[in-house]
Design a protein around this motif. Structure first.
Motif, PDB file in Angstrom:
ATOM      1  N   THR A   1       0.836  -1.200   0.000  1.00 22.08           N
ATOM      2  CA  THR A   1       0.000   0.000   0.000  1.00 22.08           C
ATOM      3  C   THR A   1       0.871   1.251   0.000  1.00 22.08           C
ATOM      4  O   THR A   1       0.546   2.242  -0.652  1.00 22.08           O
ATOM      5  CB  THR A   1      -0.951   0.018   1.205  1.00 22.08           C
ATOM      6  N   PHE A   2       1.988   1.224   0.706  1.00 21.23           N
ATOM      7  CA  PHE A   2       2.913   2.360   0.726  1.00 21.23           C
ATOM      8  C   PHE A   2       3.431   2.640  -0.679  1.00 21.23           C
ATOM      9  O   PHE A   2       3.420   3.780  -1.153  1.00 21.23           O
ATOM     10  CB  PHE A   2       4.073   2.040   1.672  1.00 21.23           C
ATOM     11  N   LYS A   3       3.863   1.598  -1.358  1.00 21.57           N
ATOM     12  CA  LYS A   3       4.466   1.754  -2.682  1.00 21.57           C
ATOM     13  C   LYS A   3       3.493   2.362  -3.682  1.00 21.57           C
ATOM     14  O   LYS A   3       3.898   3.146  -4.555  1.00 21.57           O
ATOM     15  CB  LYS A   3       4.948   0.386  -3.166  1.00 21.57           C
ATOM     16  N   ARG A   4       2.196   2.028  -3.555  1.00 23.66           N
ATOM     17  CA  ARG A   4       1.210   2.511  -4.532  1.00 23.66           C
ATOM     18  C   ARG A   4       1.112   4.031  -4.563  1.00 23.66           C
ATOM     19  O   ARG A   4       0.745   4.612  -5.583  1.00 23.66           O
ATOM     20  CB  ARG A   4      -0.163   1.907  -4.229  1.00 23.66           C
ATOM     21  N   HIS A   5       1.431   4.685  -3.458  1.00 20.60           N
ATOM     22  CA  HIS A   5       1.302   6.143  -3.406  1.00 20.60           C
ATOM     23  C   HIS A   5       2.523   6.871  -3.988  1.00 20.60           C
ATOM     24  O   HIS A   5       2.456   8.076  -4.238  1.00 20.60           O
ATOM     25  CB  HIS A   5       1.080   6.595  -1.967  1.00 20.60           C
ATOM     26  N   LEU A   6       3.610   6.162  -4.219  1.00 22.76           N
ATOM     27  CA  LEU A   6       4.851   6.813  -4.626  1.00 22.76           C
ATOM     28  C   LEU A   6       4.801   7.319  -6.064  1.00 22.76           C
ATOM     29  O   LEU A   6       5.498   8.269  -6.409  1.00 22.76           O
ATOM     30  CB  LEU A   6       6.032   5.857  -4.444  1.00 22.76           C
TER      31      LEU A   6
END
Length: 797
Positions: free
Chosen positions: A416-421
């Motif tokens: 989920t963190f990576k999706r916002h990058l």
């Protein structure tokens, strides 16, 4: 005598009352860290526990309540900093500091950040979670503005307080984005060298993006004639900024396989220009749905650095090239038109007004093409008729940065963190990640784009032909990155990343010095713990400088040197590169390098361009290759009949270096210690007034470290021989998932920006010594050790 006594009887009580009144007034400006305060629009009370360093631990039943409280406490410690940050992109510094900042205001208005922010806000969904939380944060700020004491800086400058709005948040983010960009310092400068001296002089400046011995490796288990006026004026427009610019950073994340306790450890120390107050505001927020310990920019509700019990993240500068300059061609028959590959198009014009303290308003016109603003109109000293525009990717793409920061701070898993990058389009950042599950990762975030073959983006491009236009954007999956690599760590030191589809991506990368040292320390050791990492993050040993000193020394003719200087050269040959305050070798080496650069470049460049060279990143990158390049065209001094070699330059530079140190400190070489010339002072904008300096500035202190070591205490070379540190670690953080509640950090001065707060500079001595303090997360411990409690009362229903 009797008359004097009568006068004293009258004046002494009056003076006493005045002093008492002044003391009461100053006390009223102190931040309130305890007691009760009413805060409108709360659903329930919010408890704010302050620890012994003034860091708020905010507990609320809803995230909106806690964020509203964050806005209030953030403002009471940092309202002046918030005020300055929102003014930069809006071109409103001259209203405070007068006509000296007019050129700076012109530059930022021409960049279009303020217009872009207005457009972004107009297109926001007002009901999205991140907008609602941002509005709550702004409400907290504005309630402090209405009800809290006015910071002393507002009295001293005559600035009136005014409410904050959404546009201010985006303007602050926009300034940070521009402060990361390096092209504005570099591209016009390099084009000037090419036009003035010829292409051969560019070859030895190490501006190309090429393989090095230390670069950040990708890993994915699923896929393996411009005039001098422009460049100097753009540089001068930024030098008087009352707030710091982002300069570099280190970070590394160690996998469980290489740690003593079998858990991830993350280290991060973003390098930013030093200022007072320091850049980051720490806050720990805990609600039933959100728990994070974060580092906030003034006026931005979501942290850029943060950790929880589940994950931690930090950042460094990617240093990718996201600013391009273009030569434009104006129609000779109609000055309102400029050439494109599809024919003539109309220039656009926007009228701007700058309010100037004590002076009449300044009105000017921003003239733009499809690429961006014509900077000739911004930099008044630009000569030559050919228009030059600045094109910055930040204002060319939909702005999702605030949403991205919200998403990152609200993620609890790596996926989920990576999706916002992918929503971080500019500035380019290296996002460093570790979590409790044992994952480590590095992602280079930016909207990367293709350019036509043979296009050198570090020079001013052809804007008329259409042959040097940006191409398609790369998908985020193609950006450089490494996820759980087999070598069990990831790192970044602003050095060059691995290839993108087989090609090295252009950028303004720092030399490999810090990267080489980081890898040198990380690679052989497999039992890392918090103590060892905290020692590493304050390391002051250069992996490159000793070899350069040896290379220059071997070419010296020592026949006519004093015996004490021959002994000094012998000491340099044994030097391992440590830059401590007691090091003589550091003083000699850095002075020698300065004179080497001066004697190599100043004859061709002249005073202004040489000074500008020293302000760029690439001057650091060129030192090592230049020292080892005996055939460089730059070695010859064009002002003499003799053709100088590298040996000649090393010789005269060493003699000048020791002569200047002797003049500065005397013949006793043991007194030439680094701490006497390498000092750190945290400057407050008001501290530029000499009579107020000691009340607002913190320091100066002698300080360990130097350029391009892990403890990167950077400075600008000049003739003074005083190396005043300008940028360095804005915080040092070590997050250990084997003992998350005892992770450690430090700020350069203190948590508060209020000079009457006890937390204005209470961390400075610890920071200078390389010490740390705990980042508290355990509620029971926080309550039992709290310094004070501030309760925000909700309105009775």
């Amino acid at each position: 005598m009797r008359r004097l006594k009568k006068i004293l009887k009258i004046t002494i009580p009056i003076l006493g009352l005045l002093v008492l009144g002044l003391c009461i007034f100053l006390y009223s400006l102190t931040p309130v860290y305890e007691g009760e305060a009413n805060l409108k629009n709360l659903s329930e009370n919010v408890d704010v526990y302050y620890d012994s360093y003034g860091i708020p631990h905010i507990y609320g039943v809803s995230e909106k309540d806690a964020t509203r409280a964050l806005g209030y406490v953030h403002a009471q410690d940092r309202l002046w900093q918030m005020e300055l940050l929102r003014r930069i992109s809006a071109g409103q510094l001259s209203e405070i500091f007068g006509e000296d900042l007019v050129e700076t205001d012109k530059l930022f208005l021409a960049l279009g950040i303020d217009d872009y922010s207005k457009e972004t806000v107009a297109n926001l969904d007002p009901n999205s979670d991140y907008v609602l939380l941002t509005e709550a944060y702004l409400d907290g700020i504005n309630q402090f503005i209405e009800e809290g004491p006015t910071p002393v800086e507002f009295y001293l400058t005559g600035v009136k307080k005014r409410p904050f709005e959404l546009k201010d948040v985006y303007n602050t983010i926009g300034y940070i984005g521009f402060s990361f960009a390096m092209a504005h310092k570099t591209d016009p400068f390099l084009t000037t060298i090419k036009d003035k001296l010829g292409p051969a002089y560019l070859q030895d400046l190490s501006i190309e993006t090429i393989p090095t011995s230390t670069y950040i490796k990708n890993y994915n288990p699923l896929k393996d004639t411009l005039q001098l006026g422009l460049s100097s004026k753009l540089a001068s427009a930024l030098k008087d900024l009352p707030l710091p610019m982002f300069e570099g950073s280190n970070s590394w994340v160690i996998s469980p396989e290489k740690t003593k306790n079998g858990n991830v450890i993350l280290a991060n120390d973003p390098h930013i220009g030093f200022s007072q107050p320091s850049v980051w505001y720490e806050a720990h927020i805990s609600t039933p749905t959100y728990k994070k310990y974060g580092y906030h920019l003034a006026g931005v509700p979501f942290p850029l650095l943060a950790h929880s019990r589940q994950l931690a993240y930090g950042l460094t500068m990617f240093e990718n090239d996201d600013v391009d300059f273009y030569f434009e061609e104006t129609n000779p028959q109609d000055s309102t038109l400029y050439r494109t590959e599809n024919g003539w198009e109309k220039y656009t014009y926007k009228e701007k007004i700058i309010k100037v303290k004590g002076e009449d308003d300044v009105k000017f016109t921003v003239k733009s093409t499809r690429h961006g603003a014509v900077v000739n109109n911004v930099a008044a000293s630009v000569t030559g008729e050919k228009p030059v525009t600045i094109s910055w990717i930040y204002t060319k793409v939909e702005n999702k940065l605030l949403s991205a920061l919200y998403g990152m701070s609200h993620s609890e898993t790596m996926n989920t963190f990576k999706r916002h990058l992918e929503d971080i389009h500019a500035p380019g950042l290296n996002i460093m990640y570790g979590d409790a599950e044992g994952n480590v990762a590095w992602w280079a975030t930016a909207k990367l784009y293709r350019m036509p073959d043979s296009t050198n983006t570090k020079l001013v491009l052809d804007g008329a032909s259409g042959k040097q236009e940006r191409g398609e954007f790369l998908d985020f999956s193609e950006n450089p990155h490494a996820e759980n690599p087999t070598w069990n760590y990831v790192y970044s030191a602003n050095n060059q990343p691995d290839t993108v589809n087989g090609l090295f991506f252009p950028g303004y990368y720092l030399p490999e010095n810090r990267a080489k040292r980081i890898v040198e320390l990380l690679k052989p050791k497999n039992d890392w713990d918090k103590e060892a990492v905290s020692k590493m993050i304050t390391d002051v040993t250069s992996a490159v400088d000793p070899s350069l000193a040896t290379s220059m020394a071997k070419d010296l003719d020592i026949t006519n040197l004093d015996k004490s200087y021959i002994k000094l050269l012998d000491d340099l040959s044994k030097w391992e590169g440590e830059a401590t305050v007691n090091s003589v070798e550091s003083s000699v080496y850095q002075r020698w390098v300065f004179y080497m650069l001066k004697n190599t470049f100043k004859d061709e460049l002249g005073d202004a361009l040489f000074t500008q060279l020293l302000s760029t990143h690439f001057h650091k990158r060129l030192i090592a290759p230049l020292v080892n390049n005996t055939t460089s065209i730059w070695w010859d001094n064009v002002a003499t009949e003799k053709v100088e070699t590298s040996k000649d330059i090393f010789q005269i530079s060493f003699e000048q270096a020791v002569a200047s140190l002797e003049k500065q400190f005397g013949k006793d070489i043991s007194t030439w210690t680094w701490g006497k010339i390498h000092t750190l002072e945290h400057e407050h904008p008001i501290g530029k007034v000499e009579t107020l300096r000691k009340y607002f500035n913190v320091g100066p202190f002698p300080i360990n470290g130097t350029k391009e070591v892990i403890n990167n205490m950077s400075f600008t070379y000049d003739e003074t021989g005083e190396y005043k540190v300008t940028s360095g670690p804005s915080t040092r953080r070590v997050i250990d998932f084997s003992d998350i509640e005892n992770s450690i950090s430090i700020l350069p001065t203190g948590q508060s920006g209020n000079p009457f707060s006890s937390h204005y500079n209470d961390q400075a001595k610890m920071y200078n010594k390389g010490e740390f303090r705990k980042m508290m997360m355990n509620k029971e411990e926080i309550i039992s050790t709290k310094k004070s409690l501030l309760i925000f009362k909700a309105e009775e229903k």
